[in-house]
Structures are given as C-alpha cells and as structure tokens.
Design a protein around this motif. Sequence first.
Motif, PDB file in Angstrom:
ATOM      1  N   GLU A  62       0.833  -1.200   0.000  1.00  0.00           N
ATOM      2  CA  GLU A  62       0.000   0.000   0.000  1.00  0.00           C
ATOM      3  C   GLU A  62       0.869   1.253   0.000  1.00  0.00           C
ATOM      4  OE1 GLU A  62      -3.454   0.252  -0.042  1.00  0.00           O
ATOM      5  OE2 GLU A  62      -3.353  -1.890  -0.480  1.00  0.00           O
ATOM      6  N   PRO A  63       0.449   2.300  -0.709  1.00  0.00           N
ATOM      7  CA  PRO A  63       1.201   3.565  -0.670  1.00  0.00           C
ATOM      8  C   PRO A  63       1.310   4.079   0.765  1.00  0.00           C
ATOM      9  CG  PRO A  63      -0.473   3.628  -2.390  1.00  0.00           C
ATOM     10  CD  PRO A  63      -0.714   2.374  -1.589  1.00  0.00           C
ATOM     11  N   THR A  64       2.397   4.792   1.037  1.00  0.00           N
ATOM     12  CA  THR A  64       2.624   5.338   2.376  1.00  0.00           C
ATOM     13  C   THR A  64       2.962   6.812   2.288  1.00  0.00           C
ATOM     14  OG1 THR A  64       3.913   5.154   4.402  1.00  0.00           O
ATOM     15  CG2 THR A  64       5.061   4.616   2.362  1.00  0.00           C
ATOM     16  N   ASP A  65       2.522   7.546   3.302  1.00  0.00           N
ATOM     17  CA  ASP A  65       2.895   8.957   3.425  1.00  0.00           C
ATOM     18  C   ASP A  65       4.257   9.108   4.084  1.00  0.00           C
ATOM     19  OD1 ASP A  65       0.452   9.769   2.358  1.00  0.00           O
ATOM     20  OD2 ASP A  65      -0.492   9.953   4.327  1.00  0.00           O
ATOM     21  N   GLY A  72      14.974   8.025  15.267  1.00  0.00           N
ATOM     22  CA  GLY A  72      14.349   7.928  16.576  1.00  0.00           C
ATOM     23  C   GLY A  72      12.834   7.831  16.535  1.00  0.00           C
ATOM     24  N   LYS A  73      12.213   8.196  15.412  1.00  0.00           N
ATOM     25  CA  LYS A  73      10.745   8.206  15.306  1.00  0.00           C
ATOM     26  C   LYS A  73      10.262   6.893  14.703  1.00  0.00           C
ATOM     27  CE  LYS A  73       6.766  10.618  14.912  1.00  0.00           C
ATOM     28  NZ  LYS A  73       5.883  10.602  16.029  1.00  0.00           N
ATOM     29  N   GLY A  74       9.276   6.276  15.345  1.00  0.00           N
ATOM     30  CA  GLY A  74       8.728   5.022  14.833  1.00  0.00           C
ATOM     31  C   GLY A  74       9.729   3.888  14.951  1.00  0.00           C
ATOM     32  N   ILE A  75       9.333   2.742  14.461  1.00  0.00           N
ATOM     33  CA  ILE A  75      10.192   1.551  14.540  1.00  0.00           C
ATOM     34  C   ILE A  75      11.429   1.745  13.667  1.00  0.00           C
ATOM     35  CG2 ILE A  75      10.277  -0.961  14.291  1.00  0.00           C
ATOM     36  CD1 ILE A  75       8.221   0.230  16.406  1.00  0.00           C
ATOM     37  N   CYS A  76      11.227   2.214  12.442  1.00  0.00           N
ATOM     38  CA  CYS A  76      12.358   2.428  11.532  1.00  0.00           C
ATOM     39  C   CYS A  76      13.343   3.439  12.092  1.00  0.00           C
ATOM     40  CB  CYS A  76      11.860   2.872  10.159  1.00  0.00           C
ATOM     41  SG  CYS A  76      10.976   1.586   9.256  1.00  0.00           S
ATOM     42  N   CYS A 100       0.931   3.123   9.598  1.00  0.00           N
ATOM     43  CA  CYS A 100       0.851   3.261   8.144  1.00  0.00           C
ATOM     44  C   CYS A 100      -0.528   2.863   7.645  1.00  0.00           C
ATOM     45  CB  CYS A 100       1.911   2.394   7.471  1.00  0.00           C
ATOM     46  SG  CYS A 100       3.574   2.952   7.811  1.00  0.00           S
ATOM     47  N   SER A 101      -1.103   1.883   8.293  1.00  0.00           N
ATOM     48  CA  SER A 101      -2.405   1.364   7.883  1.00  0.00           C
ATOM     49  C   SER A 101      -3.056   0.698   9.087  1.00  0.00           C
ATOM     50  CB  SER A 101      -2.222   0.347   6.752  1.00  0.00           C
ATOM     51  OG  SER A 101      -3.403  -0.386   6.554  1.00  0.00           O
ATOM     52  N   ILE A 102      -4.367   0.796   9.171  1.00  0.00           N
ATOM     53  CA  ILE A 102      -5.060   0.163  10.296  1.00  0.00           C
ATOM     54  C   ILE A 102      -5.016  -1.356  10.214  1.00  0.00           C
ATOM     55  CG2 ILE A 102      -6.600   2.114  10.753  1.00  0.00           C
ATOM     56  CD1 ILE A 102      -8.793   0.515   9.264  1.00  0.00           C
ATOM     57  N   THR A 103      -4.659  -1.888   9.046  1.00  0.00           N
ATOM     58  CA  THR A 103      -4.591  -3.342   8.888  1.00  0.00           C
ATOM     59  C   THR A 103      -3.288  -3.934   9.416  1.00  0.00           C
ATOM     60  OG1 THR A 103      -3.708  -3.177   6.647  1.00  0.00           O
ATOM     61  CG2 THR A 103      -6.109  -3.295   6.873  1.00  0.00           C
ATOM     62  N   ILE A 124       9.347  -4.612   7.088  1.00  0.00           N
ATOM     63  CA  ILE A 124       8.252  -5.508   6.707  1.00  0.00           C
ATOM     64  C   ILE A 124       7.077  -5.252   7.636  1.00  0.00           C
ATOM     65  CG2 ILE A 124       7.552  -7.903   6.273  1.00  0.00           C
ATOM     66  CD1 ILE A 124      10.163  -7.337   4.823  1.00  0.00           C
ATOM     67  N   ASP A 125       5.914  -4.988   7.058  1.00  0.00           N
ATOM     68  CA  ASP A 125       4.667  -4.892   7.819  1.00  0.00           C
ATOM     69  C   ASP A 125       3.847  -6.138   7.546  1.00  0.00           C
ATOM     70  OD1 ASP A 125       5.341  -2.359   8.682  1.00  0.00           O
ATOM     71  OD2 ASP A 125       4.019  -1.317   7.289  1.00  0.00           O
ATOM     72  N   SER A 126       3.152  -6.590   8.582  1.00  0.00           N
ATOM     73  CA  SER A 126       2.289  -7.761   8.440  1.00  0.00           C
ATOM     74  C   SER A 126       0.898  -7.457   8.978  1.00  0.00           C
ATOM     75  CB  SER A 126       2.874  -8.950   9.201  1.00  0.00           C
ATOM     76  OG  SER A 126       2.035 -10.076   9.050  1.00  0.00           O
ATOM     77  N   ASN A 127      -0.098  -7.951   8.276  1.00  0.00           N
ATOM     78  CA  ASN A 127      -1.481  -7.843   8.730  1.00  0.00           C
ATOM     79  C   ASN A 127      -1.854  -9.007   9.651  1.00  0.00           C
ATOM     80  OD1 ASN A 127      -1.573  -5.597   7.077  1.00  0.00           O
ATOM     81  ND2 ASN A 127      -2.591  -6.658   5.403  1.00  0.00           N
ATOM     82  N   THR A 128      -0.889  -9.862   9.942  1.00  0.00           N
ATOM     83  CA  THR A 128      -1.059 -11.022  10.821  1.00  0.00           C
ATOM     84  C   THR A 128      -0.433 -10.701  12.174  1.00  0.00           C
ATOM     85  OG1 THR A 128      -0.875 -12.479   8.905  1.00  0.00           O
ATOM     86  CG2 THR A 128      -0.541 -13.486  11.078  1.00  0.00           C
ATOM     87  N   PRO A 129      -1.132 -10.910  13.270  1.00  0.00           N
ATOM     88  CA  PRO A 129      -0.522 -10.665  14.582  1.00  0.00           C
ATOM     89  C   PRO A 129       0.631 -11.638  14.860  1.00  0.00           C
ATOM     90  CG  PRO A 129      -2.924 -10.826  14.766  1.00  0.00           C
ATOM     91  CD  PRO A 129      -2.550 -11.268  13.380  1.00  0.00           C
ATOM     92  N   ASP A 130       1.725 -11.103  15.369  1.00  0.00           N
ATOM     93  CA  ASP A 130       2.878 -11.871  15.852  1.00  0.00           C
ATOM     94  C   ASP A 130       3.347 -12.987  14.913  1.00  0.00           C
ATOM     95  OD1 ASP A 130       4.903 -12.611  17.567  1.00  0.00           O
ATOM     96  OD2 ASP A 130       3.604 -13.660  18.978  1.00  0.00           O
TER      97      ASP A 130
END
Length: 151
Positions: A62-65, A72-76, A100-103, A124-130
Amino acid sequence: MPFRLLKPQVETIISDTTKSVDERLLSICQLLESHLEYYNWVGFYFANSDKKELYLGPYIGEPTDHTVIPFGKGICGQVAVSNENFVVPDVAAQDNYIACSITVKAEIVVPIFKDGKNIGQIDIDSNTPDPFTDKDERFLEFVCTKVSEIL
C-alpha cells in the motif's frame, strides 16, 4: 515458500547487473511479498546521517505517506539509532509506532550495514498478529547482507 528456497533467488536478483540497484531492490520486495503470505508491505529505507533522516526507497504494498522518517521516530527511526533488529509482535502495544495502515498488526525492521555503518534497513509490515520468528530475522539479515554488496 521456505527461506532456504528464497535465498538463491535473492542472490540471483542481486547479481543481475543488467538492472539498476533500485530495480533489484524492488525485485527483492516483490519476491518477498509474493512468496511470504504474512509479508504484506516490504520496503527499504536509506539513511541520510547528516540530516538524521530515513528516506523511502523501493517498496511493494500500500502507498505510504512516510517517505521521510526522522531518526528515533517510529520503529524504523529507532533502528536507525539502535543499529539492532526490531521485531514488533503487536504494533498497538508500541508507544513510538508510526501507523501506516489500520490493517498492520506487526512489523520487523532489520538494518543494512556497509563498512560497519548503518546505511538503511528493510521494513516488513504484516497484517497477521505476531508472525515473525528468529528464522525471519536470520533470513532478513541475509537479505540485508546481500543488498549491502550492491550499495
């Protein structure tokens, strides 16, 4: 697809000098996103140490802003400072998370080192928990080592 089968494909992409660096990085993003069902957004961020900012490079998802992230900001941004892998099993539990996304349910970020210096990272973002394990970390460290060879 098991990581051991993806490693030679990563090496093939990296060694294809007929393509630009950005084309090869995008191909890696596409490979990971298409073969690992819980990798829903795959991208690279690169450091500008003078400005203490990360800049979004090639990615798939998905596109990101979030094209520029302060250290220091966010995980990255935290990985840019800590120089260590950061696995987040539940992004909702993180105080310093940039949504980045509610998913998105989980995230893993692994730094890329060149000549001992943290020059960027794979995110890497995942829509799956853990979903992330030590095997993901080791595989992504391998990817980052290979990527550093062409930067």
